[in-house]
Motif scaffolding. Structure first.
Motif, PDB file in Angstrom:
ATOM      1  N   MET A   1      36.521  39.479  51.831  1.00 36.73           N
ATOM      2  CA  MET A   1      35.909  39.555  50.806  1.00 36.73           C
ATOM      3  C   MET A   1      36.089  40.411  49.632  1.00 36.73           C
ATOM      4  SD  MET A   1      31.654  39.153  50.215  1.00 36.73           S
ATOM      5  CE  MET A   1      31.536  41.089  50.207  1.00 36.73           C
ATOM      6  N   LEU A   2      36.593  41.847  50.129  1.00 37.12           N
ATOM      7  CA  LEU A   2      36.562  42.791  49.075  1.00 37.12           C
ATOM      8  C   LEU A   2      38.193  43.349  48.834  1.00 37.12           C
ATOM      9  CD1 LEU A   2      33.695  45.067  50.556  1.00 37.12           C
ATOM     10  CD2 LEU A   2      33.597  43.724  48.550  1.00 37.12           C
ATOM     11  N   ASP A   3      38.915  43.053  49.735  1.00 37.13           N
ATOM     12  CA  ASP A   3      40.387  43.513  49.513  1.00 37.13           C
ATOM     13  C   ASP A   3      40.832  42.637  48.380  1.00 37.13           C
ATOM     14  OD1 ASP A   3      42.395  45.165  49.725  1.00 37.13           O
ATOM     15  OD2 ASP A   3      43.165  44.595  51.773  1.00 37.13           O
ATOM     16  N   LYS A   4      42.095  42.979  47.772  1.00 36.82           N
ATOM     17  CA  LYS A   4      42.584  42.319  46.646  1.00 36.82           C
ATOM     18  C   LYS A   4      43.769  41.526  46.845  1.00 36.82           C
ATOM     19  CE  LYS A   4      44.952  46.602  45.033  1.00 36.82           C
ATOM     20  NZ  LYS A   4      44.149  47.683  45.597  1.00 36.82           N
ATOM     21  N   VAL A   5      43.707  40.789  47.999  1.00 37.72           N
ATOM     22  CA  VAL A   5      45.148  40.075  48.156  1.00 37.72           C
ATOM     23  C   VAL A   5      45.141  38.606  48.476  1.00 37.72           C
ATOM     24  CG1 VAL A   5      47.234  39.900  49.559  1.00 37.72           C
ATOM     25  CG2 VAL A   5      46.153  42.192  49.202  1.00 37.72           C
ATOM     26  N   TRP A   6      43.886  37.847  47.592  1.00 35.32           N
ATOM     27  CA  TRP A   6      43.844  36.380  48.065  1.00 35.32           C
ATOM     28  C   TRP A   6      45.138  35.490  47.597  1.00 35.32           C
ATOM     29  CZ3 TRP A   6      39.597  32.862  49.791  1.00 35.32           C
ATOM     30  CH2 TRP A   6      38.588  33.542  50.384  1.00 35.32           C
ATOM     31  N   TRP A   7      45.451  35.938  46.317  1.00 37.57           N
ATOM     32  CA  TRP A   7      46.703  35.407  45.628  1.00 37.57           C
ATOM     33  C   TRP A   7      47.620  36.321  45.304  1.00 37.57           C
ATOM     34  CZ3 TRP A   7      48.155  30.340  45.524  1.00 37.57           C
ATOM     35  CH2 TRP A   7      49.340  30.017  45.014  1.00 37.57           C
TER      36      TRP A   7
END
Length: 165
Positions: free
Chosen positions: A23-29
């Protein structure tokens, strides 16, 4: 019995940590131009300063649905762990951890829904942002999908787990 109790607790805490990471880290795409996006921010890595420049994600209904479902899944899993601790000390002998298991299964279903919505509507979610649609899913997206079986499995374990002395 103690080994099973420790294993279920470790599985629960591991899945909760994975949920927080997803939920909090910045690597979904991940885009090819050293750009990442997550549920909250679009980030660009600058070589000049060696830092991430982040801006809020675009206003998109699908993205809001994914954000809400991920927050709800973390809340369900955290409440489930607190209920487990309360039931561990207050449940009488032979009792089952039904409420804990149900909350954990709900957490698994909500993270499943969030991941499914993101995977089906990624082009729509990313079209409103400054990120190009070219790229691939990041590791946080994979971690969210890995949380689904872990949460469902631990929920089923809680339902079948009996308190013994």
């Amino acid at each position: 019995m103690a080994a099973l109790l420790i294993a279920v607790t470790v599985l629960h805490l591991l899945s909760l940590a994975m949920l927080f990471t997803a939920m909090l880290d910045k690597v979904w795409w991940v885009s090819p131009a050293v750009r990442n996006t997550d549920l909250w921010y679009n980030c660009l890595y600058t070589n000049y300063t060696g830092t991430w420049l982040c801006a809020n994600s675009a206003d998109n209904d699908w993205l809001h649905a994914v954000q809400a479902l991920m927050v709800v899944s973390v809340l369900f899993s955290a409440v489930s762990f607190l209920l487990f601790l309360c039931q561990l000390y207050s449940l009488r002998r032979g009792g089952l951890f039904y409420i804990t298991g149900i909350f954990q299964i709900f957490a698994g279903l909500t993270v499943f829904s969030a991941s499914l919505i993101y995977s089906l509507h990624a082009p729509e979610i990313l079209s409103d942002s400054s990120l190009p649609p070219a790229g691939h899913f990041g590791y946080c997206f994979v971690v969210a999908w890995l949380c689904v079986p872990a949460l469902l499995f631990s929920g089923v374990l809680y339902i079948h787990l009996r308190k013994k002395e």
